[in-house]
Design an enzyme around this catalytic site. Sequence first.
Site, PDB file in Angstrom:
ATOM      1  N   GLU A 161      37.773  35.744  37.776  1.00  0.00           N
ATOM      2  CA  GLU A 161      38.610  35.502  38.955  1.00  0.00           C
ATOM      3  C   GLU A 161      37.948  34.487  39.887  1.00  0.00           C
ATOM      4  O   GLU A 161      37.617  34.793  41.040  1.00  0.00           O
ATOM      5  CB  GLU A 161      38.886  36.821  39.688  1.00  0.00           C
ATOM      6  CG  GLU A 161      39.680  37.805  38.852  1.00  0.00           C
ATOM      7  CD  GLU A 161      40.157  39.024  39.629  1.00  0.00           C
ATOM      8  OE1 GLU A 161      39.557  39.330  40.672  1.00  0.00           O
ATOM      9  OE2 GLU A 161      41.123  39.659  39.189  1.00  0.00           O
ATOM     10  N   GLU A 320      43.408  42.046  32.829  1.00  0.00           N
ATOM     11  CA  GLU A 320      43.186  43.284  33.577  1.00  0.00           C
ATOM     12  C   GLU A 320      44.508  43.768  34.138  1.00  0.00           C
ATOM     13  O   GLU A 320      45.315  42.967  34.621  1.00  0.00           O
ATOM     14  CB  GLU A 320      42.283  43.038  34.794  1.00  0.00           C
ATOM     15  CG  GLU A 320      40.858  42.690  34.516  1.00  0.00           C
ATOM     16  CD  GLU A 320      40.095  42.450  35.821  1.00  0.00           C
ATOM     17  OE1 GLU A 320      40.511  42.974  36.879  1.00  0.00           O
ATOM     18  OE2 GLU A 320      39.109  41.711  35.778  1.00  0.00           O
TER      19      GLU A 320
HETATM   20  C1  GLA Z   1      39.519  42.378  39.818  1.00  0.00           C
HETATM   21  C2  GLA Z   1      38.179  42.157  39.153  1.00  0.00           C
HETATM   22  C3  GLA Z   1      37.637  43.388  38.508  1.00  0.00           C
HETATM   23  C4  GLA Z   1      37.866  44.584  39.391  1.00  0.00           C
HETATM   24  C5  GLA Z   1      39.336  44.711  39.646  1.00  0.00           C
HETATM   25  C6  GLA Z   1      39.690  45.922  40.445  1.00  0.00           C
HETATM   26  O1  GLA Z   1      40.574  42.134  39.003  1.00  0.00           O
HETATM   27  O2  GLA Z   1      38.206  41.126  38.213  1.00  0.00           O
HETATM   28  O3  GLA Z   1      36.256  43.192  38.287  1.00  0.00           O
HETATM   29  O4  GLA Z   1      37.185  44.415  40.589  1.00  0.00           O
HETATM   30  O5  GLA Z   1      39.747  43.598  40.378  1.00  0.00           O
HETATM   31  O6  GLA Z   1      41.076  46.031  40.649  1.00  0.00           O
END
Ligand code: GLA
Length: 749
Positions: A161, A320
Amino acid sequence: MTARRPFRWPALLTESGRGIAFGGDYNPDQWPDEMVAEDIRLMREAKVNTVALAIFSWDRIEPREGEFTFDWLDSVIDQLGAAGIAVDLASATAAAPLWLYETHPEVLPIDKYGHVVNAGSRQSWRPTSPVFRQYALDLCRRLAEHYRDNPTVTAWHMGNEYGWNNRYDYSDDALKAFRLWCERKYGTIEALNEAWGTAFWSQHVNSFDEVLLPRHMGGDAMVNPPQQLDFERFGNDMLLDFYKAERDAIEAICPDKPFTTNFMVSTDQCTMDYAQWAREVDFVSNDHYFHEGESHLDELACSDALMDSLSGGRPWYVMEHSTSAVQWKPLNTRKRAGELVRDSLAHVAMGADAINFFQWRQSSSGAEAFHSAMVPHAGADSKVFRGVCELGEALETLSRAGVQGTELRRAGTAILFSAESEWAIRSQTLPSMKLSHWHDVRDWYRGLLDVGRRADVVPLAYDWSGYKTIILPTVLVLSERDVRRIADFVRAGGNVVVGYATGLVDEHFHAGLGGYPGAGDGLLRDMLGVRSEEFNILGTEAEGEPVTIGLSNGLETHLWQNDVTSTAPDTTIMATYAGDAASDWELDGVPAITSHPYGQGAAIYVGCDLDRHAIARLAAAADGLPWFGEPACVKPGDYGDAAGPTAATANAVPSEDAAGANAPAPRILHTVRESADGAVRFDFYMNRAKESVAVHDVPGEPIIAHRCSRSPSGSAGDIADGIDITGVADGWLLRRNAILVTRTVHRQE
Ligand code: GLA
Ligand code: GLA
């Protein structure tokens, strides 16, 4: 824009290398080494076939400066490989070890007040720091050398991210880079002065050495909008540059494995301009976290519609999402029964070929201990883990049925999304601070779903000329080139719907002159056949003033009305402002919604803000008009009310208001994925409502019937879930959070 990298998809360790990828972020560094064996046992039970590994493991790989040790990671990867679980290996640079900050505090970002952003979380580094870049690229090269030929590692997961915590950096490194960036962009200082409108407030810049970052300038100071917009672009570009440097460092050593990085696309966020990023990855991946409340499924579909465009219509990766609640919102709602499976399969329905979660095992400590995971605190004997196993089974079934590689059927209508417009509307210098481009995209998306039309969501910068209709909701920024593209599209027979705050400024945040909307030096106005002079802004802050204004077609507007003072002779006025509040604001009879023929096409102007329900009613009233192209996949009234008179009554959505009384909203979201040769097609039906909904005339053989029951005969008196589905031919009843998937194979001669 640069050319898109060719599509490359990570192989699985199955015999064919194919199948829908299923798994999650795997963080064994949080647990004793012995836990890995137990994790793998449970992964196999759940049919997990992929994990994203080592995202935050830099301190395990390089515990002290220059001391690299791969033993732990080798052992985890070996065990996963032996179990047939592929690894999407991280570049591990998202969180740096503390020793780095001790020796090099100069890599830490600086906030706009000049404060150091301290270490202790993740992404505590400046994207423009040459020192940080050196350490990060060194780590990338070490990983690439070590895992180049490892057959278990089938993809590279770059960073994590990008921009989550270091999107805005006001350090001296950033200042230096910003000056260079401006020089590259503008060439001459005169061009920058012109673009930034520096004649305002004595801000003339004599040379690129005088260019400033928009640092904090005091409580009431307003940042110059063009400067701010360039700073947004710059921040995006620096992170993209950093990503590319990491990718290239690995690719030089390990060219065979595909690269991705997880985007953050959901309809509240706009960290990066992913239209650019999508061209720099081999496969597009996203982290999607659901919206609490009734927009849950619609919002998911809207975000995914953009993902599908970003991936150029090719399958994409859910890197995710959550099995249940997150832990970072003011209110963290859990998922209801069946929602874990439904959400995952809904992503597949929208074009995803990989379903991963954050994270495999729920942490027992750290900032995310109360974030749901695939193995929750309660352990494997839990609703969540049983849901995970059910999902693994369903994804295997879909893999066997051949879903992987099929593509989402496109709609006839595109809602255009522009990261720049979303950044620009956040400028606190506009007629209203309550604008949101993304939310208006979502409202249009949902309003169209409510009348059984599914739109695509397409970046403004991409090619949308093949659509029948394009919709521009609050696309504040339109360059002259963009306006010309739109006008050419309409002239050639396309339909355009232009929203109330679209095209007010150009790419330098300059307001067009001669009347609104002013972008394109009058071309946008000519195309629309309207000219307005002022904005009428409503809100509860204005005590004693109306907060809504009615329209002659029964709709209502809340925030923004353009005071249209003239229209072209051939403009059709579809609705005006009407009623007491309109009179009070001298808008009675003023055109609110218009349509104008332009070349072979039509240009519709929606000159005021409409909420999702009003958009649905407008679209329903426009049925038969060419505006929204043909219904995409679903026809209004096909579902819910079309199952026969009794079922219709049982299923009718209580109408939102009197005028919509006979138009129950279609409560099925229906998408189609098909193979490029048209030989196989999958239909996905999802229930958008709380109540059970009947569908009929479902083609093909059922592959997945999650929370669905079938009426085998559809004969008289059939009752399912208390709903009479008499007369429903091949009827299915979809309960809350249901998804039905069918397959149709066309025999090729
Ligand atoms: C983001 C991050 C993860 C985690 C999630 C929690 O997507 O990439 O490492 O922190 O949020 O929702
Ligand atoms: C103050 C300033 C002006 C202008 C207005 C805007 O009065 O003196 O320069 O900024 O506010 O309302």
